[in-house]
Design a protein around this motif. Structure first.
Motif, PDB file in Angstrom:
ATOM      1  N   VAL A 131      -8.866   2.894  -0.707  1.00 27.23           N
ATOM      2  CA  VAL A 131     -10.164   2.869  -1.375  1.00 27.23           C
ATOM      3  C   VAL A 131     -10.013   3.666  -2.666  1.00 27.23           C
ATOM      4  O   VAL A 131      -9.634   4.842  -2.627  1.00 27.23           O
ATOM      5  CB  VAL A 131     -11.275   3.473  -0.494  1.00 27.23           C
ATOM      6  CG1 VAL A 131     -12.584   3.548  -1.275  1.00 27.23           C
ATOM      7  CG2 VAL A 131     -11.464   2.655   0.776  1.00 27.23           C
ATOM      8  N   ASP A 132     -10.287   3.014  -3.808  1.00 26.37           N
ATOM      9  CA  ASP A 132     -10.164   3.656  -5.121  1.00 26.37           C
ATOM     10  C   ASP A 132      -8.788   4.281  -5.320  1.00 26.37           C
ATOM     11  O   ASP A 132      -8.644   5.381  -5.863  1.00 26.37           O
ATOM     12  CB  ASP A 132     -11.251   4.725  -5.298  1.00 26.37           C
ATOM     13  CG  ASP A 132     -12.651   4.133  -5.287  1.00 26.37           C
ATOM     14  OD1 ASP A 132     -12.804   2.967  -5.713  1.00 26.37           O
ATOM     15  OD2 ASP A 132     -13.579   4.832  -4.837  1.00 26.37           O
ATOM     16  N   GLY A 133      -7.752   3.597  -4.852  1.00 25.93           N
ATOM     17  CA  GLY A 133      -6.383   4.054  -5.076  1.00 25.93           C
ATOM     18  C   GLY A 133      -5.871   5.087  -4.101  1.00 25.93           C
ATOM     19  O   GLY A 133      -4.741   5.553  -4.233  1.00 25.93           O
ATOM     20  N   HIS A 134      -6.694   5.468  -3.117  1.00 24.83           N
ATOM     21  CA  HIS A 134      -6.278   6.482  -2.136  1.00 24.83           C
ATOM     22  C   HIS A 134      -6.254   5.857  -0.752  1.00 24.83           C
ATOM     23  O   HIS A 134      -7.124   5.059  -0.401  1.00 24.83           O
ATOM     24  CB  HIS A 134      -7.243   7.675  -2.143  1.00 24.83           C
ATOM     25  CG  HIS A 134      -6.712   8.884  -1.436  1.00 24.83           C
ATOM     26  ND1 HIS A 134      -6.687   8.998  -0.064  1.00 24.83           N
ATOM     27  CD2 HIS A 134      -6.153  10.032  -1.913  1.00 24.83           C
ATOM     28  CE1 HIS A 134      -6.163  10.163   0.269  1.00 24.83           C
ATOM     29  NE2 HIS A 134      -5.826  10.805  -0.835  1.00 24.83           N
ATOM     30  N   VAL A 135      -5.257   6.228   0.038  1.00 26.53           N
ATOM     31  CA  VAL A 135      -5.127   5.657   1.368  1.00 26.53           C
ATOM     32  C   VAL A 135      -6.355   5.973   2.217  1.00 26.53           C
ATOM     33  O   VAL A 135      -6.892   7.093   2.173  1.00 26.53           O
ATOM     34  CB  VAL A 135      -3.841   6.155   2.056  1.00 26.53           C
ATOM     35  CG1 VAL A 135      -3.940   7.645   2.428  1.00 26.53           C
ATOM     36  CG2 VAL A 135      -3.517   5.318   3.284  1.00 26.53           C
ATOM     37  N   ALA A 136      -6.778   4.965   2.992  1.00 30.14           N
ATOM     38  CA  ALA A 136      -7.944   5.142   3.851  1.00 30.14           C
ATOM     39  C   ALA A 136      -7.690   4.631   5.267  1.00 30.14           C
ATOM     40  O   ALA A 136      -8.528   4.811   6.145  1.00 30.14           O
ATOM     41  CB  ALA A 136      -9.163   4.426   3.261  1.00 30.14           C
ATOM     42  N   GLY A 195       0.782  -1.229   0.000  1.00 31.63           N
ATOM     43  CA  GLY A 195       0.000   0.000   0.000  1.00 31.63           C
ATOM     44  C   GLY A 195       0.808   1.271   0.000  1.00 31.63           C
ATOM     45  O   GLY A 195       0.243   2.371  -0.016  1.00 31.63           O
ATOM     46  N   ARG A 196       2.134   1.157  -0.014  1.00 33.63           N
ATOM     47  CA  ARG A 196       2.949   2.385   0.073  1.00 33.63           C
ATOM     48  C   ARG A 196       2.836   3.254  -1.170  1.00 33.63           C
ATOM     49  O   ARG A 196       3.190   4.429  -1.140  1.00 33.63           O
ATOM     50  CB  ARG A 196       4.414   2.027   0.324  1.00 33.63           C
ATOM     51  CG  ARG A 196       5.072   1.203  -0.750  1.00 33.63           C
ATOM     52  CD  ARG A 196       6.503   0.845  -0.347  1.00 33.63           C
ATOM     53  NE  ARG A 196       7.201   0.076  -1.363  1.00 33.63           N
ATOM     54  CZ  ARG A 196       7.152  -1.246  -1.466  1.00 33.63           C
ATOM     55  NH1 ARG A 196       6.405  -1.944  -0.617  1.00 33.63           N
ATOM     56  NH2 ARG A 196       7.826  -1.873  -2.413  1.00 33.63           N
ATOM     57  N   GLU A 197       2.305   2.674  -2.275  1.00 33.19           N
ATOM     58  CA  GLU A 197       2.151   3.431  -3.520  1.00 33.19           C
ATOM     59  C   GLU A 197       0.825   4.176  -3.585  1.00 33.19           C
ATOM     60  O   GLU A 197       0.582   4.937  -4.540  1.00 33.19           O
ATOM     61  CB  GLU A 197       2.264   2.473  -4.719  1.00 33.19           C
ATOM     62  CG  GLU A 197       1.041   1.606  -4.970  1.00 33.19           C
ATOM     63  CD  GLU A 197       0.843   0.490  -3.936  1.00 33.19           C
ATOM     64  OE1 GLU A 197      -0.253  -0.098  -3.891  1.00 33.19           O
ATOM     65  OE2 GLU A 197       1.791   0.201  -3.174  1.00 33.19           O
ATOM     66  N   LEU A 198      -0.035   4.019  -2.591  1.00 34.33           N
ATOM     67  CA  LEU A 198      -1.346   4.664  -2.617  1.00 34.33           C
ATOM     68  C   LEU A 198      -1.222   6.186  -2.598  1.00 34.33           C
ATOM     69  O   LEU A 198      -0.312   6.745  -1.967  1.00 34.33           O
ATOM     70  CB  LEU A 198      -2.186   4.218  -1.413  1.00 34.33           C
ATOM     71  CG  LEU A 198      -2.684   2.768  -1.410  1.00 34.33           C
ATOM     72  CD1 LEU A 198      -3.231   2.403  -0.027  1.00 34.33           C
ATOM     73  CD2 LEU A 198      -3.761   2.587  -2.468  1.00 34.33           C
TER      74      LEU A 198
END
Length: 408
Positions: A216-221, A120-123
């Motif tokens: 969520v949808d490519g953005h960190v949540a 997830g570090r690329e989010l």
């Protein structure tokens, strides 16, 4: 007679200062200053504070006015990265396809943020804080009804936490150690700083293991912790340390030890035509009889002056006491020296008043001081550390005795 050509790779605080000081010291030869960012050298400490809160603009961050470089015949090249150093030919291959020659080379390539090797570090929304672009991205994600997760309880992370609270965001700080600032300060200061942040609404998760970032949808949540627990957030800033950008030096055969190894002139111990300054340098610190790499503006400026003096044939500048600072809320934290080999901690003043200093002593010599809203203790502490003068512990611990008297 051919004039000495100086190439400076890295246009941060160290590189920008070196270029200016070379001209100040009378260097008449060509100076080429190469930087990866699109703008001339600027101050980075305000990025986590005044810049993030919108209190300063780009002009006030600049080390020098934009016209300074042309007026002083400094060839500033933006958006260019050094790819390879060829010492035998005294040239550096640049990312724009050009080659820059030198008689003297100053490596001021700085350091880069450590990256967590987790999913997830690329989010989008997962940021670091090294440049104005990083700060702008983070600033856009903050505000009321937003939650920021700060990974790492070091100085920069805590400054960002304070700024985020000023902007109305909720903040949670995630730290793997059992206290804040564990690598750089004592428990008493850690406890004070944590309590101060908690009174300003910051939440802390200590001794936590981060497994990854949820999106969520490519953005960190959210940030996923051990045992599957997720801390919800709208943005993440990671501040777990930095690695020196020493690759081109190491590949060229320069001695490196988590930084280019240099002497008291900031000159490479491998090649007398090459200097390394600032975050990328592994330098001597005679007052502690050891070598270390320092990440601070005062260190960058000191080494820029050392290199410029050596290149222009001036006497070596006097050694300085290492120091740094951090602004959080209305706290001015000033740190001088390092607590190497300290065997006693002495507190002067009352932490409950948010005006005190913690002295680290080796015998009756001050090794370091951490001062909270205590500028006189900080200034005299620097003098005592550099001078290696024994002190009276009775006088030092008594706030009724002036610091001037302590230092006599």
């Amino acid at each position: 007679m051919r004039l000495t050509r100086v190439l400076i790779v890295g246009a941060g605080h160290a590189g920008g200062t070196a270029a200016a000081v070379l001209r100040q010291y009378g260097h008449e030869g060509p100076i080429v200053l190469v930087g990866e960012e699109p703008i001339p050298p600027y101050q980075r400490p305000p990025l986590s504070k005044a810049w993030l809160k919108g209190e300063v603009d780009a002009g006030s961050l600049a080390l020098k006015p934009p016209e300074f470089y042309a007026e002083n015949n400094i060839d500033f090249r933006a958006n260019v990265r050094a790819l390879k150093l060829r010492r035998s030919n005294r040239l550096v291959v640049l990312s724009d396809g050009s080659v820059a020659e030198y008689d003297r080379l100053i490596l001021a390539t700085g350091a880069r943020a450590m990256v967590l090797p987790i999913k997830g570090r690329e989010l989008k929304g997962v940021t670091f804080l090294r440049t104005t672009a990083d700060a702008d991205q983070l600033k856009a994600a903050l505000g009321p009804d937003k939650t920021l997760a700060v990974v790492g309880g070091g100085y920069v992370g805590l400054e960002v936490a304070a700024s985020a609270r000023a902007l109305g965001a909720q903040v949670v700080v995630l730290e793997k150690e059992d206290r804040l600032l564990a690598r750089v300060t004592c428990k008493a200061l850690s406890d004070f700083v944590q309590g101060y942040h908690e009174r300003h609404g910051v939440n802390f998760e200590l001794r936590c293991s981060i497994l990854g970032f949820k999106g969520v949808d490519g953005h960190v949540a959210g940030v996923e912790l051990a045992y599957g627990r997720v801390v919800p957030c709208d943005a993440v800033v990671v501040g777990i340390g930095a690695d020196p950008n020493e690759e081109i030096a190491r590949d060229a055969g320069l001695e490196c030890a988590r930084g280019v190894v240099v002497d008291l002139d900031a000159r490479s111990v491998t090649d007398h035509n090459i200097f390394a300054i600032g975050d990328v340098a592994h330098r001597p610190m005679p007052i502690y009889d050891r070598m270390l790499r320092m990440e601070s503006v005062p260190n960058a400026v000191e080494q820029a002056n050392q290199a410029a003096a050596a290149i222009t044939g001036r006497p070596r500048p006097p050694g300085e006491c290492p120091w740094q600072w951090s602004d959080q809320y209305d706290l001015k934290l000033q740190i001088a020296g390092y607590a190497f080999d300290a065997d006693e901690i002495l507190v002067r003043g009352d932490p409950a008043t948010a005006k005190f200093a913690i002295f680290h002593l080796k015998g009756n010599q001050v090794q370091s001081v951490e001062a909270i809203n205590a500028p006189l203790e900080f200034m005299m502490g620097k003098t005592l550390i550099l001078g290696r003068k024994p002190v009276s512990k009775t006088k030092l611990r008594d706030p009724a005795v002036s610091m001037k008297e302590v230092g006599t």
